[in-house]
Design a protein around this motif. Structure first.
Motif, PDB file in Angstrom:
ATOM      1  N   ASN A  25       0.844  -1.214   0.000  1.00 10.67           N
ATOM      2  CA  ASN A  25       0.000   0.000   0.000  1.00 10.67           C
ATOM      3  C   ASN A  25       0.871   1.253   0.000  1.00 10.67           C
ATOM      4  O   ASN A  25       0.618   2.202  -0.741  1.00 10.67           O
ATOM      5  N   GLN A  26       1.874   1.240   0.842  1.00  8.55           N
ATOM      6  CA  GLN A  26       2.724   2.422   0.943  1.00  8.55           C
ATOM      7  C   GLN A  26       3.448   2.676  -0.387  1.00  8.55           C
ATOM      8  O   GLN A  26       3.608   3.807  -0.811  1.00  8.55           O
ATOM      9  N   GLU A  27       3.868   1.571  -1.039  1.00  7.44           N
ATOM     10  CA  GLU A  27       4.544   1.730  -2.335  1.00  7.44           C
ATOM     11  C   GLU A  27       3.588   2.327  -3.363  1.00  7.44           C
ATOM     12  O   GLU A  27       3.958   3.214  -4.141  1.00  7.44           O
ATOM     13  N   ILE A  28       2.366   1.842  -3.360  1.00  5.78           N
ATOM     14  CA  ILE A  28       1.394   2.343  -4.341  1.00  5.78           C
ATOM     15  C   ILE A  28       1.078   3.814  -4.052  1.00  5.78           C
ATOM     16  O   ILE A  28       1.029   4.648  -4.963  1.00  5.78           O
ATOM     17  N   ILE A  29       0.907   4.131  -2.770  1.00  6.37           N
ATOM     18  CA  ILE A  29       0.593   5.521  -2.410  1.00  6.37           C
ATOM     19  C   ILE A  29       1.729   6.437  -2.863  1.00  6.37           C
ATOM     20  O   ILE A  29       1.491   7.512  -3.431  1.00  6.37           O
ATOM     21  N   ALA A  30       2.964   5.993  -2.641  1.00  3.99           N
ATOM     22  CA  ALA A  30       4.104   6.824  -3.034  1.00  3.99           C
ATOM     23  C   ALA A  30       4.051   7.094  -4.532  1.00  3.99           C
ATOM     24  O   ALA A  30       4.280   8.221  -4.989  1.00  3.99           O
ATOM     25  N   ARG A  31       3.708   6.056  -5.320  1.00  7.39           N
ATOM     26  CA  ARG A  31       3.608   6.235  -6.773  1.00  7.39           C
ATOM     27  C   ARG A  31       2.489   7.209  -7.121  1.00  7.39           C
ATOM     28  O   ARG A  31       2.657   8.084  -7.980  1.00  7.39           O
ATOM     29  N   LEU A  32       1.360   7.033  -6.475  1.00 10.58           N
ATOM     30  CA  LEU A  32       0.214   7.882  -6.786  1.00 10.58           C
ATOM     31  C   LEU A  32       0.515   9.334  -6.444  1.00 10.58           C
ATOM     32  O   LEU A  32       0.141  10.249  -7.179  1.00 10.58           O
ATOM     33  N   LEU A  33       1.202   9.535  -5.322  1.00 11.86           N
ATOM     34  CA  LEU A  33       1.526  10.915  -4.924  1.00 11.86           C
ATOM     35  C   LEU A  33       2.462  11.571  -5.941  1.00 11.86           C
ATOM     36  O   LEU A  33       2.398  12.762  -6.183  1.00 11.86           O
ATOM     37  N   LEU A  34       3.320  10.749  -6.543  1.00 12.58           N
ATOM     38  CA  LEU A  34       4.232  11.290  -7.554  1.00 12.58           C
ATOM     39  C   LEU A  34       3.555  11.408  -8.917  1.00 12.58           C
ATOM     40  O   LEU A  34       4.132  11.908  -9.868  1.00 12.58           O
ATOM     41  N   MET A  87       3.517  -1.623 -11.593  1.00 12.14           N
ATOM     42  CA  MET A  87       3.864  -2.342 -10.349  1.00 12.14           C
ATOM     43  C   MET A  87       3.235  -3.722 -10.284  1.00 12.14           C
ATOM     44  O   MET A  87       3.781  -4.650  -9.699  1.00 12.14           O
ATOM     45  N   CYS A  88       2.039  -3.829 -10.844  1.00 12.26           N
ATOM     46  CA  CYS A  88       1.271  -5.076 -10.698  1.00 12.26           C
ATOM     47  C   CYS A  88       2.073  -6.259 -11.253  1.00 12.26           C
ATOM     48  O   CYS A  88       2.285  -7.256 -10.567  1.00 12.26           O
ATOM     49  N   ARG A  89       2.532  -6.103 -12.490  1.00 14.67           N
ATOM     50  CA  ARG A  89       3.267  -7.195 -13.125  1.00 14.67           C
ATOM     51  C   ARG A  89       4.540  -7.512 -12.334  1.00 14.67           C
ATOM     52  O   ARG A  89       4.886  -8.675 -12.128  1.00 14.67           O
ATOM     53  N   LYS A  90       5.189  -6.430 -11.867  1.00 16.96           N
ATOM     54  CA  LYS A  90       6.441  -6.623 -11.125  1.00 16.96           C
ATOM     55  C   LYS A  90       6.169  -7.404  -9.828  1.00 16.96           C
ATOM     56  O   LYS A  90       6.880  -8.361  -9.497  1.00 16.96           O
ATOM     57  N   LEU A  91       5.129  -6.994  -9.150  1.00 15.12           N
ATOM     58  CA  LEU A  91       4.789  -7.683  -7.894  1.00 15.12           C
ATOM     59  C   LEU A  91       4.420  -9.141  -8.155  1.00 15.12           C
ATOM     60  O   LEU A  91       4.759 -10.030  -7.374  1.00 15.12           O
ATOM     61  N   GLN A  92       3.736  -9.381  -9.276  1.00 13.98           N
ATOM     62  CA  GLN A  92       3.361 -10.762  -9.593  1.00 13.98           C
ATOM     63  C   GLN A  92       4.607 -11.608  -9.877  1.00 13.98           C
ATOM     64  O   GLN A  92       4.704 -12.744  -9.435  1.00 13.98           O
ATOM     65  N   VAL A  93       5.548 -11.000 -10.595  1.00 15.89           N
ATOM     66  CA  VAL A  93       6.775 -11.738 -10.907  1.00 15.89           C
ATOM     67  C   VAL A  93       7.551 -12.040  -9.624  1.00 15.89           C
ATOM     68  O   VAL A  93       8.160 -13.101  -9.474  1.00 15.89           O
ATOM     69  N   SER A 102      -7.936  -7.517  -8.062  1.00 16.77           N
ATOM     70  CA  SER A 102      -7.648  -7.035  -6.710  1.00 16.77           C
ATOM     71  C   SER A 102      -6.680  -5.860  -6.766  1.00 16.77           C
ATOM     72  O   SER A 102      -6.767  -4.940  -5.956  1.00 16.77           O
ATOM     73  N   PHE A 103      -5.793  -5.862  -7.757  1.00 18.08           N
ATOM     74  CA  PHE A 103      -4.882  -4.718  -7.862  1.00 18.08           C
ATOM     75  C   PHE A 103      -5.666  -3.460  -8.272  1.00 18.08           C
ATOM     76  O   PHE A 103      -5.463  -2.377  -7.713  1.00 18.08           O
ATOM     77  N   ALA A 104      -6.588  -3.645  -9.216  1.00 20.30           N
ATOM     78  CA  ALA A 104      -7.399  -2.493  -9.638  1.00 20.30           C
ATOM     79  C   ALA A 104      -8.188  -1.951  -8.454  1.00 20.30           C
ATOM     80  O   ALA A 104      -8.291  -0.728  -8.247  1.00 20.30           O
ATOM     81  N   ALA A 105      -8.753  -2.869  -7.675  1.00 20.16           N
ATOM     82  CA  ALA A 105      -9.559  -2.433  -6.530  1.00 20.16           C
ATOM     83  C   ALA A 105      -8.670  -1.713  -5.513  1.00 20.16           C
ATOM     84  O   ALA A 105      -9.069  -0.695  -4.935  1.00 20.16           O
ATOM     85  N   ARG A 106      -7.457  -2.230  -5.324  1.00 20.05           N
ATOM     86  CA  ARG A 106      -6.551  -1.616  -4.350  1.00 20.05           C
ATOM     87  C   ARG A 106      -6.165  -0.208  -4.816  1.00 20.05           C
ATOM     88  O   ARG A 106      -6.159   0.738  -4.029  1.00 20.05           O
TER      89      ARG A 106
END
Lengths: 1177, 246
Positions: free
Chosen positions: B19-28, B35-41, B54-58
């Motif tokens: 969550n924190q990683e996604i928030i940081a991206r969104l703030l920038l 990120m989704c593909r990277k996290l899946q890998v 679930s990633f879209a919902a998050r």
């Protein structure tokens, strides 16, 4: 069928057909089984190995075997004269007319007692399936899995992948919004009986449900495109006018956007589709603004899709139902298949497979199994299920067998693991005879009377019609003189009804949590008082006019709880009061804090360079470090380095010496036990640590795990649920301690004093469940969401109450001298806890409704008029915290003992052949004999390139033991089993190469020239693999053996030693062929790559090098002594064929005798060896 | 060490970190989908359509959270503030972060707790003392926000806060934040307040997020920790904050 008469264990005639014996609690069920076996042996002349006794647990089979043996031995002795103190035995003695014959039958039975067919239901099924593998269509070798959870998890995950990954976002989202993970989806369908119950609804195809959803969605999407703008305006205006509730007003924009996104293709199902209907919208209108004008009027001109929205919602619900239904059916059909594919079988499979084999394989199997046993006694029959009942009735119910079904439907409490009381009822319908046991041998007579009174106090006490499950009062067999409790000279009651006084809040009603807590305080206080060392309660007995008094101890008291959580609460409460207590529960050791701490520790040990992991591990209680101490270590570089290095060395030790060796060192070096001993529940904690270490070690060894795999496994164990009996918490101590036992675990046990603090409790969680299982038309129904769901839910609730009543019966019948029954007026919390009025105890003691507190008090007070019964009011608040006053511990004075004359060093021991051979040279599979360095030219061995080493040797031994020689010779494929063996021994070799070697071994004639035979020609009925032996050595001097075998080329002299005791070992194969007996041993030693390396002279050298010569002489002596004992007319020269040592790498079917060392040991030498070893007859 | 099977769900800590990683991206203002593909890998996110959903919902959920920040009116991010203060007998040095043009933003995608309140107050005091002007401090949680700003006064003073901290370094402090807040809520009824504080302390020890305190209080009777010293600290340190937070 005759009516329920009293079973007189000594005299009631034994009859063929189905006999149902109903044995209420404490009526001596196990005793009765012993008597029935005794009479089957003596009266009916049935050999003991033709009597089948089936009971429920492994522990119970052990107890039954012991009890039966003792009963038979006692009877045998009494037949020689004298009488017993046991009236039933004396009655039986009086019925025996031919004492000599009876005695002879008993003598034979005792001789064969180890072959008595005493099984658990699962071991019975396993034995029948494997013995009759061909007839029952089963694999010869399957591995039993106590817990199929992991296989099931994989199956569910595969279903998830195949079913969901390819779906479109909209439909996939509907499923994942409700069931985000495979585990959540599985939890919505997995229930006992899934394998055989009727799943409802019968049919709902996922494809059809999805198509219907898409149609409904398309209709709604059309509407949205055409009318949403107008609806949006209406809602916007309503918001601006303040006509919407605040929460909806704030969320409106978000809700609207989510609908927009959904219609544009976003996955899932948006929340509150019902707001697209009038009824739904009315819920979010601001009520205060609609006094004069009605909500309906206001919404009249809102354009709403109404039914279209509801249809989408219903179609989405159908998708969920369809996917669950499909998973349920997949689990039912695939789980067994997958287990079978992997060579595994679950315990439930054993029953299912034998049942279906009996159904599908026709009369043949039934006849074979029926001929194995003449009488079958099925213990704990109330815990049966439909498949078990079909098995027993099919094999033994035809009228030719003596089938006795012994159980008590009032104690059928294992519904949660698949037991089915309706199968018991079916059996009762089919029974030819019904009898009951009349006397309670467990409890004080007043207590028997009070329990009779509780269950006779209302109609249908078990919530079944009285004709289906009646309560038959039992008579006490004990008298008052057999034991009563006294304290302060006052006789204590036998039944105490403790009523919790009115709660200070909520109109006197209690919440279940507060009531349980207050009752717990009371129980702890009462136990303190009973055990008070200054004035403990005593059990006074009278025998032959003499009185004796024994003070009560902690282990005489049991608290029967409902769940593991309750058990933990009581354990801590007793610990706080200083009362020793132990928990006996089915909780897995992996659910404990110790398992978590072990995981933390091992995580650090497996990653020794990770400083954070090491610091984390240092905080666990094993190291006993306080916060300040930890900080001090972490701030002191050298102190932390020291710890860090210790962790490194433990890691190294783990890798080099294995888990347990490393842990033992760590436990000692870090003073772990000393640290744990300071904790509140030290014994519990240390018992758990030991238990965990054993389980980890066992897994690491059998699975050949390294540290990281061990960690993964441990984490999975902690995360999952374990059904394995070996993983249940062990009793931490047999010392004086109060027993805290779950009611389910207490069945079959008894204690002098029993507290029942939870009989007023009833869960209401079933009301929320999306999965309901209940009985309908005599069968189990599993309803995932059919139209009949509500009706089934009600039925399930009634069945739960009925089982709670049976659980209450079990709890109330555990006490010998005194039972405390707690009552509290507890309010209901919907979906969580039911009112105590609806609990088992409420149902039993307030048949006309519990009424208010005063009515309850009056009713309970009324019970105190019964003899030995007391009513107590428990104050709503504890007045003071209690503390147990322990007896003074006497200081122990240590004195030194004077050294005795006995030598601490002894020659007396159990020795193996290997130990003896080590006096010459270590056996070493695969090593070449010394001096064998010249490469011998000649044809290459048939199977070059196979590995050396002990593992390969073990693999070949196991394979030759496991697979029939004929099948190996015929080239039958054993690839899968061989692959498993290879994995077991960590061998990475082609199974085809191994199979080819095995074919060579069994096809090679063992003697040169014509007339020799090969293993493949041996009669499988005349083979004995891995024959174990023990023989007594009077005083064996190795020097004498050397003398006896002097001059034998294959024997290496032993260094001097004196041995006494027993010599033990295993002979690879003993066989009979052509009237002669042979000894065979398999050797995988690599002597060279050419067939010439296995010439007779090379074999002699190899035999001598490893002292195999001594081995075959010892084996020959073993077989010679054995045959002399058991074979009538035995003569060595006639019956002993010789020894064959098969050096398997050098064998070739084209060259008879190749690779085989064959010898006929000389009789004179053997006689010398016999004399040298001594200890013979 | 991770199991060699794919993940189907996330544990609490992993979810928080992602969550924190996604928030940081969104703030920038960065696109989060890479990120989704990277996290899946990396086997940190579920695969297949369920993973995408679930990633879209998050992302949608976090986007809602991030979208609350702009309307706070704090402006753009500015440089951290170097701090060097004499506080009573102590000298306080360091760096104050999370500064924006018009205030300080402390945001955390989680339930806002007592610790956030305390952190906000310290930011408010230190900034005020260092710059001489009061600052607006916004503490944004998943479900709500709270503020300290002009008119909040300065009690408890920075000196008091430092004293409490230093005392806590000398011996275990009786300042248990959530139990203290629970006590304050029911202080009118002392018995209920005591019970609520003990229950909150038990919960705090059981939830496993504060291993140090759990270690410190292992085996002790928590009821005895809710003592006079606890009450005094709750009244001195926490009560004024609860009264002033907006």
């Amino acid at each position: 069928m005759s009516g329920g008469t009293i079973l007189d264990c000594a005299r009631t005639p034994l009859t063929r057909g189905i006999n149902l014996v109903e044995a209420s609690a404490g009526t001596g069920k196990t005793y009765a089984i012993g008597m029935l076996v005794l009479r089957a042996v003596t009266e009916l002349g049935i050999p003991i190995d033709q009597i089948l006794v089936v009971t429920f647990t492994k522990a119970a089979t052990e107890e039954l075997r012991d009890r039966i043996r003792r009963r038979l031995a006692e009877a045998r002795d009494l037949l020689s004269g004298g009488t017993s103190g046991d009236a039933t035995i004396n009655d039986w003695l009086a019925t025996v007319t031919d004492r000599g014959a009876a005695q002879e039958r008993l003598r034979q039975a005792l001789g064969l007692i180890d072959r008595a067919g005493i099984f658990t239901i699962h071991s019975f099924c396993l034995q029948m399936l494997t013995e009759q593998a061909l007839e029952s269509g089963q694999l010869f070798d399957v591995e039993l899995l106590a817990d199929v959870g992991q296989v099931r998890t994989r199956l569910v995950e595969d279903f998830w992948r195949s079913r969901l990954y390819g779906l479109g976002a909209r439909i996939c989202g509907i499923v994942t919004a409700t069931y985000p993970t495979p585990a959540d989806l599985a939890a919505s369908v997995v229930t006992p009986g899934l394998a055989h119950g009727r799943i409802r609804p019968d049919r709902l195809s996922f494809g059809e449900a999805a198509a219907r959803f898409e149609r409904c969605f398309a209709h709604l999407a059309d509407w949205w495109q055409q009318s949403s703008a107008i609806l949006g305006d209406h809602l916007q205006r309503a918001r601006e006018a303040g006509l919407l509730k605040k929460a909806f007003s704030e969320e409106l924009g978000h809700w609207w956007n989510s609908l927009d996104a959904w219609f544009a293709g976003e996955g899932g199902l948006p929340e509150h589709l019902d707001y697209l209907t009038r009824e739904g919208l009315k819920e979010v209108l601001n009520g205060t603004r609609f006094r004069k004008r009605t909500k309906d009027d206001f919404l009249a001109d809102f354009p709403l899709p109404e039914q279209l929205a509801l249809e989408v919602r219903e179609a989405a619900a159908d998708i969920l139902l369809a996917v669950r239904l499909e998973l349920a059916k997949t689990l039912r059909s695939e789980l067994q298949h997958r287990l079978q594919e992997q060579g595994h079988m679950s315990f439930d499979d054993l029953v299912v497979r034998l049942d279906s084999a009996l159904t599908n394989e026709g009369e043949g199997l039934k006849q074979i199994l029926g001929e194995r046993f003449a009488a079958a006694l099925i213990d704990e029959f109330q815990d049966t299920d439909s498949a078990q009942w079909r098995i027993f009735s099919t094999i033994f119910g035809g009228g030719n067998h003596y089938l006795y079904l012994i159980g008590d439907p009032k104690q059928a409490i294992y519904r949660f693991r698949g037991a089915d009381i309706y199968s018991y009822f079916a059996a009762r319908q089919a029974a030819d005879q019904q009898t009951t046991l009349a006397y309670n041998y467990r409890s004080h007579p007043y207590l028997v009377a009070e329990v009779n009174s509780i269950f006779s106090g209302r109609v249908a006490p078990f919530h079944f019609p009285d004709e289906q499950l009646p309560f038959q009062p039992v008579s006490p067999a004990k008298t008052i003189g057999d034991g009563e409790l006294y304290q302060n000279g006052r006789q204590l009651p036998v039944m105490v009804y403790c009523q919790l006084d009115q709660s200070p809040k909520d109109s006197g009603l209690w919440s279940s949590g507060r009531a349980a807590e207050r009752i717990r305080e009371y129980v702890v206080g009462e136990v303190c008082s009973l055990l008070d060392h200054g004035n403990p309660a005593v059990c006074r007995k009278e025998q032959d006019g003499h009185h004796s008094s024994v003070p009560l101890t902690a282990r005489d008291i049991a608290v029967l709880v409902r769940s593991n959580r309750h058990a933990d609460e009581y354990l801590h409460a007793f610990a706080r009061a200083g009362i020793p207590a132990v928990v006996g529960s089915k909780k897995s050791v992996f659910e404990t804090e110790e398992a978590q701490e072990l995981l933390t520790l091992l995580s650090a040990l497996a990653a020794p360079g990770d400083m954070f992991a090491v610091k984390r591990a240092m905080t666990i209680s094993w190291f006993g470090l306080s916060g300040n101490e930890l900080l001090a270590i972490w701030q002191d570089e050298s102190a932390f380095d020291d710890r860090f290095n210790r962790f490194l060395s433990y890691c190294q030790s783990w890798q080099e010496k294995g888990f347990l060796a490393m842990m033992n060192r760590l436990l000692a070096d870090e003073d772990v036990y000393l640290n744990l001993a300071r904790t509140e529940l030290a014994e519990r904690c240390i018992a758990n640590v030991h238990h965990l270490l054993e389980l980890v070690q066992e897994t690491e060894t059998t699975e050949k795990f390294g540290p990281e795999q061990t960690l993964v496994w441990l984490r999975a164990m902690i995360a999952g649920k374990s059904g394995d009996e070996d993983r249940e918490l062990r009793l931490e101590s047999d010392e004086q301690a109060v027993r805290i036992v779950t009611m389910h675990s207490a069945k079959g046990l008894q204690y002098p004093i029993v507290f029942c603090p939870f009989l007023w409790y009833r869960s209401d969680r079933d009301q929320r469940a999306e999965l309901v299982s209940c009985h309908e038309d005599g069968g189990l129904v599993i309803d995932l969401g059919s139209a009949d769901m509500e009706r089934h839910r009600q039925q399930a609730a009634l069945e739960t109450l009925a089982e709670d009543l049976r659980l209450a019966y079990v709890a109330l019948t555990r006490a010998e001298l005194c039972c405390y029954t707690m009552w509290a007026d507890v309010k209901a919390v919907k979906g969580m806890v039911a009112s105590s009025h609806d609990s088992a105890l409420g149902y039993l003691i307030f048949p006309d409704g519990a009424g208010g507190f005063a009515d309850q008090e009056q009713k309970l007070q009324g019970f105190s008029a019964h003899p030995g019964v007391e009513h107590r009011l428990v104050a709503p608040v504890a007045h003071a915290s209690v503390k147990y006053r322990k007896p003074q511990e006497h200081e122990i004075t240590l004195t030194s003992l004077v050294a005795g004359e006995r030598m601490l060093v002894t020659n007396y021991q159990m020795s193996s052949y290997s130990a003896m051979a080590s006096l010459s040279e270590q056996e070493d599979h695969g090593a070449e004999p010394p001096g064998d360095t010249v490469i011998e030219p000649g044809p290459e061995i048939l199977h070059p390139g196979l590995p050396a080493g002990a593992s390969f040797g073990n693999l070949i031994h196991d394979a030759l033991e496991l697979f029939p020689f004929g099948s190996l010779a015929g080239g039958a494929a054993h690839g899968e089993e061989l692959a498993r063996l290879c994995r077991r021994y960590g061998m990475a070799i082609e199974t085809a190469a191994v199979q080819a070697l095995l074919a060579t071994v069994v096809n090679t004639p063992l003697l040169p020239g014509a007339g020799g035979f090969s293993l493949a020609q041996l009669d499988t009925n005349r083979l004995l693999s891995e024959m174990p032996f023990y023989f007594h050595m009077e005083r064996l001097e190795t020097r004498k053996i050397n003398d006896a075998l002097a001059g034998e080329a294959t024997v290496t002299p032993l260094s001097p030693k004196v041995m006494q005791g027993y010599l033990t070992g295993f002979v690879d194969l003993v066989c009979e062929h052509g009237g002669k007996f042979y000894i065979l041993d398999y050797k995988t030693n690599f002597l060279g790559g050419s067939l010439h390396d296995y010439r007779p002279d090379r074999l002699v050298a190899a035999m001598a090098s490893h002292n195999y010569g001594l081995q075959y002489w010892i084996y020959t002596l073993v077989l010679h002594r054995y045959l002399a004992n058991v074979l009538p007319g035995y003569r060595y020269e006639t019956h002993f064929g010789g020894v064959f040592y098969l050096f398997v790498r050098g064998m070739s079917p084209a060259v008879p005798g190749s690779g085989v060392y064959a010898a006929q040991p000389a009789q004179e030498t053997l006689a010398r060896l016999d004399a040298a070893v001594g200890g013979g007859a | 060490v991770v199991a060699d099977s794919e993940p189907f769900g996330l544990n609490g800590l992993e979810a928080y970190l992602i969550n924190q990683e996604i928030i940081a991206r969104l703030l920038l203002g960065d696109e989060p989908w890479v990120m989704c593909r990277k996290l899946q890998v990396e086997a940190r996110w579920p695969l297949g359509e369920p993973g995408k959903l679930s990633f879209a919902a998050r992302v949608a959920e976090l986007q809602r959270f991030v979208s609350k920040i702009a309307p706070l009116g704090l402006g753009g991010r500015v440089d951290d503030l170097e701090v060097d203060l004499e506080v009573g007998e102590y000298r306080l040095t360091g760096r104050l972060t999370n500064l924006h043009e018009h205030g300080i933003l402390l945001c955390r995608y989680g339930k806002r707790g007592g610790r956030d309140l305390l952190a906000g107050w310290l930011h408010y005091l230190i900034h005020g003392r260092q710059t001489g002007t009061p600052v607006e401090v916004v503490m944004l949680g998943k479900d709500d926000e709270a503020r300290f700003g002009a008119g909040c006064g300065t009690a408890p003073e920075l000196e008091t806060m430092v004293e409490v901290f230093v005392d806590g370094c000398r011996e275990p402090s009786s300042l248990y934040i959530e139990p203290g807040l629970a006590w304050l809520k029911k202080q009118a009824a002392p018995e209920a307040a005591h019970a609520a504080a003990v229950a909150a302390l038990d919960r705090h020890l059981e939830d496993g997020y504060d291993r140090e305190t759990a270690l410190l209080l292992r085996g002790s009777n928590t009821a005895t920790r809710v003592n006079d010293s606890f009450v005094a600290l709750a009244q001195t340190v926490l009560a004024p904050l609860v009264g002033r937070v907006k």
